[in-house]
Write an enzyme that holds these catalytic residues in place. Structure first.
Site, PDB file in Angstrom:
ATOM      1  N   ARG A   1     -58.776 -23.251  -1.746  1.00 15.42           N
ATOM      2  CA  ARG A   1     -58.479 -24.090  -0.587  1.00 15.42           C
ATOM      3  C   ARG A   1     -57.253 -23.566   0.146  1.00 15.42           C
ATOM      4  O   ARG A   1     -57.052 -23.819   1.309  1.00 15.42           O
ATOM      5  CB  ARG A   1     -58.161 -25.487  -1.105  1.00 15.42           C
TER       6      ARG A   1
ATOM      7  N   LYS B   1     -60.477 -23.297 -21.467  1.00 19.83           N
ATOM      8  CA  LYS B   1     -59.907 -24.386 -22.234  1.00 19.83           C
ATOM      9  C   LYS B   1     -58.783 -25.028 -21.411  1.00 19.83           C
ATOM     10  O   LYS B   1     -58.263 -24.347 -20.522  1.00 19.83           O
ATOM     11  CB  LYS B   1     -59.403 -23.895 -23.590  1.00 19.83           C
TER      12      LYS B   1
ATOM     13  N   HIS C   1     -59.614 -17.219 -25.611  1.00 22.41           N
ATOM     14  CA  HIS C   1     -59.253 -15.825 -25.366  1.00 22.41           C
ATOM     15  C   HIS C   1     -58.875 -15.083 -26.649  1.00 22.41           C
ATOM     16  O   HIS C   1     -58.928 -13.869 -26.701  1.00 22.41           O
ATOM     17  CB  HIS C   1     -58.161 -15.706 -24.297  1.00 22.41           C
TER      18      HIS C   1
ATOM     19  N   LYS D   1     -59.524 -10.732 -28.275  1.00 22.39           N
ATOM     20  CA  LYS D   1     -58.441  -9.802 -28.595  1.00 22.39           C
ATOM     21  C   LYS D   1     -58.954  -8.673 -29.493  1.00 22.39           C
ATOM     22  O   LYS D   1     -59.682  -8.923 -30.453  1.00 22.39           O
ATOM     23  CB  LYS D   1     -57.293 -10.539 -29.296  1.00 22.39           C
TER      24      LYS D   1
ATOM     25  N   GLU E   1     -44.796 -18.320 -31.353  1.00 25.21           N
ATOM     26  CA  GLU E   1     -44.396 -17.898 -30.008  1.00 25.21           C
ATOM     27  C   GLU E   1     -42.902 -18.082 -29.820  1.00 25.21           C
ATOM     28  O   GLU E   1     -42.329 -19.045 -30.324  1.00 25.21           O
ATOM     29  CB  GLU E   1     -45.116 -18.752 -28.960  1.00 25.21           C
TER      30      GLU E   1
ATOM     31  N   HIS F   1     -57.756 -21.806 -31.117  1.00 27.95           N
ATOM     32  CA  HIS F   1     -57.429 -20.449 -31.583  1.00 27.95           C
ATOM     33  C   HIS F   1     -57.306 -20.364 -33.118  1.00 27.95           C
ATOM     34  O   HIS F   1     -57.873 -19.483 -33.746  1.00 27.95           O
ATOM     35  CB  HIS F   1     -56.111 -19.968 -30.977  1.00 27.95           C
TER      36      HIS F   1
HETATM   37  C1  BG6 Z   1     -53.001 -20.574 -24.761  1.00 28.97           C
HETATM   38  C2  BG6 Z   1     -52.099 -21.773 -24.906  1.00 28.97           C
HETATM   39  O1  BG6 Z   1     -54.318 -20.919 -25.048  1.00 28.97           O
HETATM   40  O2  BG6 Z   1     -52.575 -19.553 -25.664  1.00 28.97           O
HETATM   41  C3  BG6 Z   1     -50.654 -21.401 -24.645  1.00 28.97           C
HETATM   42  O3  BG6 Z   1     -52.511 -22.774 -23.991  1.00 28.97           O
HETATM   43  C4  BG6 Z   1     -50.240 -20.242 -25.518  1.00 28.97           C
HETATM   44  O4  BG6 Z   1     -49.796 -22.514 -24.860  1.00 28.97           O
HETATM   45  C5  BG6 Z   1     -51.241 -19.095 -25.421  1.00 28.97           C
HETATM   46  O5  BG6 Z   1     -48.970 -19.800 -25.081  1.00 28.97           O
HETATM   47  C6  BG6 Z   1     -50.940 -18.012 -26.441  1.00 28.97           C
HETATM   48  O6  BG6 Z   1     -51.759 -16.895 -26.202  1.00 28.97           O
HETATM   49  P1  BG6 Z   1     -51.262 -15.423 -26.530  1.00 28.97           P
HETATM   50  O7  BG6 Z   1     -52.437 -14.578 -26.177  1.00 28.97           O
HETATM   51  O8  BG6 Z   1     -50.060 -15.169 -25.672  1.00 28.97           O
HETATM   52  O9  BG6 Z   1     -50.921 -15.401 -27.982  1.00 28.97           O
END
Ligand code: BG6
Length: 487
Positions: free
Chosen positions: A48, A145, A175, A179, A213, A237
């Site tokens: 948009r 997601k 995702h 990987k 993280e 995940h």
């Molecule tokens: C996402 C989460 O699905 O995965 C995030 O919503 C997270 O909060 C991320 O930071 C981590 O992915 P990666 O590939 O950086 O380990």
């Protein structure tokens, strides 16, 4: 990977963060590499916030280009990539606008992919509007997601989308499944004869899966505060990784053989006993602290987060799988934001030898351990015992190291690139099937409910540490500890 599958890739949320950072850079990378995308394939961005194609291309130049190719942009490839892009301005709140999309794609070639890089509240309205102009036929739909907030809401989305698209048309993204190292886990387990006989309760004492993280909630405070680590990371995940680590060998890599085996693991997860939850689940929230020498604020003071928030930014769990292979073996899962390091790894702790003829030093030196590091710096490290040089039989732990970048210097593929190519080529194995998603929600939900009902705040931890002490205490009860070593 050569392809002649032509495609029209329709990207909803064309000016969103995900399109900017992941989707368009991944499509560019596939284009740049050559031979992965059919020359005739088109990308149709739907948004948009741009008036026309010219304005959209300007946005792509300004916002997407900085996210492509770490080693500089190949300008010739970039200009030819831009030629693939078309633009349609649609107000998603206005279903009539979808006639514009129908007209825009009607003469474009190949399989149609609709990628919904939008908030989940738009999934159903977009699918219905696509159906109203006949665009659901023979198309593929990609859902990002989070798909729902709990079992009920995820079922509601899946039911509504399922009325419009058949399950084989639906690609639910996780995702992590795209990987490279997660693919390698399948190769390690099912391409080698060495590990499989040991990959079971007789030889494995415990397994740890960590996704840690250093990042906090960034600009997503509002979303995250309504989500929390269990929904954001564990339901998808971590449980996906767990199911790949624990699954039986599939008879082939076709999509349903792999997904059937993962589903069996998810269905075999021992339900959490609410009366015992304190022993098997730890939730934490970060306070102010420091990451690599830089002060970082407390979660509760991040923009978008409620000051009295009880949302968890850390979860540690003890999980059991009730089947013949794994009965009695604890799987310890943990994930958190603002932890001491960014690392995702799987640690398989093997049992000690049943009898040590080599004396007490053999027992002190520990047992075998396999550490599969997914990120950063993908590697596999196998810890063994060896005799220390010199007199006597003193053993020490040594390791065999396999650093993937020493063997394969090129060809690594980003998760999104692999997954987008799979969608275009109709490969469903790396996408989450509805029954897997339901099984994961079904297992996670009692934990969410119990935490809500108990009304206890999460345990505090300082940013830059490994989470609350209770997470270590949980493992200590089983005579083990989290592996936290420098690589
Ligand atoms: C996402 C989460 O699905 O995965 C995030 O919503 C997270 O909060 C991320 O930071 C981590 O992915 P990666 O590939 O950086 O380990």
């Amino acid at each position: 990977m050569q392809t002649d599958s032509s495609f029209t890739f329709v990207l909803f949320g064309g000016t969103g963060d995900l399109s900017m950072r992941k989707i368009l850079p991944a499509l560019f990378e596939a284009h740049r590499a050559g031979g992965m995308l059919a020359d005739s394939g088109k990308i149709v961005a739907v948004a948009r916030h741009a008036a026309d194609r010219g304005e959209y291309i300007q946005w792509v130049n300004e916002h997407v280009k900085p996210h492509v190719s770490k080693n500089g942009v190949d300008e010739t490839a970039w200009s030819s990539f831009l030629e693939r892009i078309e633009f349609v301005k649609i107000d998603l709140g206005n279903p009539e606008d979808f006639a514009l999309l129908r007209d825009a794609v009607k003469d474009l070639p190949g399989i149609r992919v609709f990628y919904l890089a939008t908030g989940p509240s738009l999934f159903v309205p977009i699918c219905r509007a696509l159906a109203s102009v006949g665009l659901n036929e023979n198309a593929r739909i990609v859902l990002e997601k989070p798909l729902g907030y709990d079992l009920k809401s995820s079922n509601a989305i899946n039911d509504a989308v399922g009325e419009i698209f058949a399950e084989e048309q639906i690609y639910r993204i996780d995702h992590y499944l795209g990987k490279e190292p997660v693919q390698n886990l399948l190769a390690l387990r099912f391409g080698n004869a060495l590990f499989e006989p040991l990959w079971r309760r007789e030889w494995v004492e415990s397994i740890q899966i960590t996704i840690a993280e250093e990042l906090g909630v960034e600009a997503r405070g509002d979303f995250y505060d309504n989500t929390g680590a269990l929904r954001d990371m564990v339901q998808n995940h971590l449980l996906q990784l767990l199911s790949i680590v624990a699954m039986e060998p599939p008879y082939s890599m076709d999509s349903d053989s792999v997904r059937d085996e993962k589903l069996r693991v998810l269905r075999a997860l021992k339900p959490i006993d609410p009366l015992n939850i304190g022993k098997v689940a730890v939730r934490g929230q970060y306070h102010a602290g420091g990451i690599r020498g830089n002060a970082v604020p407390a979660y509760a003071t991040e923009p978008g987060v409620k000051p009295n928030s009880t949302t968890e930014t850390f979860v540690a769990l003890k999980v059991e799988i009730e089947n013949w292979r794994w009965a009695g073996v604890p799987f310890f899962l943990r994930t958190g934001k603002r932890l001491a390091d960014r690392v995702a790894e799987i640690v398989v702790n093997f049992r000690a030898v049943p009898h040590s003829a080599l004396g007490a030093s053999a027992l002190r030196a520990g047992a075998n351990r396999l550490v599969i590091r997914l990120q950063p710096n993908e590697s596999i490290r196998l810890y063994c015992l060896a005799k220390q040089p010199g007199e006597g039989m003193n053993l020490a732990s040594v390791h065999l190291d396999l650093a993937f970048d020493q063997f394969f210097r090129e060809g690594q593929m980003e998760a999104y690139q692999r997954l987008l190519l799979d969608v275009i080529n109709g490969r469903l194995a790396l996408f989450v099937r509805r029954d897997e998603q339901e099984a994961a929600w079904r297992w996670v939900e009692p934990i969410l409910n119990e935490w809500k009902a108990s009304n206890k705040p999460p345990k505090p931890y300082a940013a830059g540490t490994w989470g609350p002490a209770a997470a270590s205490a949980m493992l200590a009860q089983h005579g083990t500890c989290w592996l936290e070593e420098e690589n």
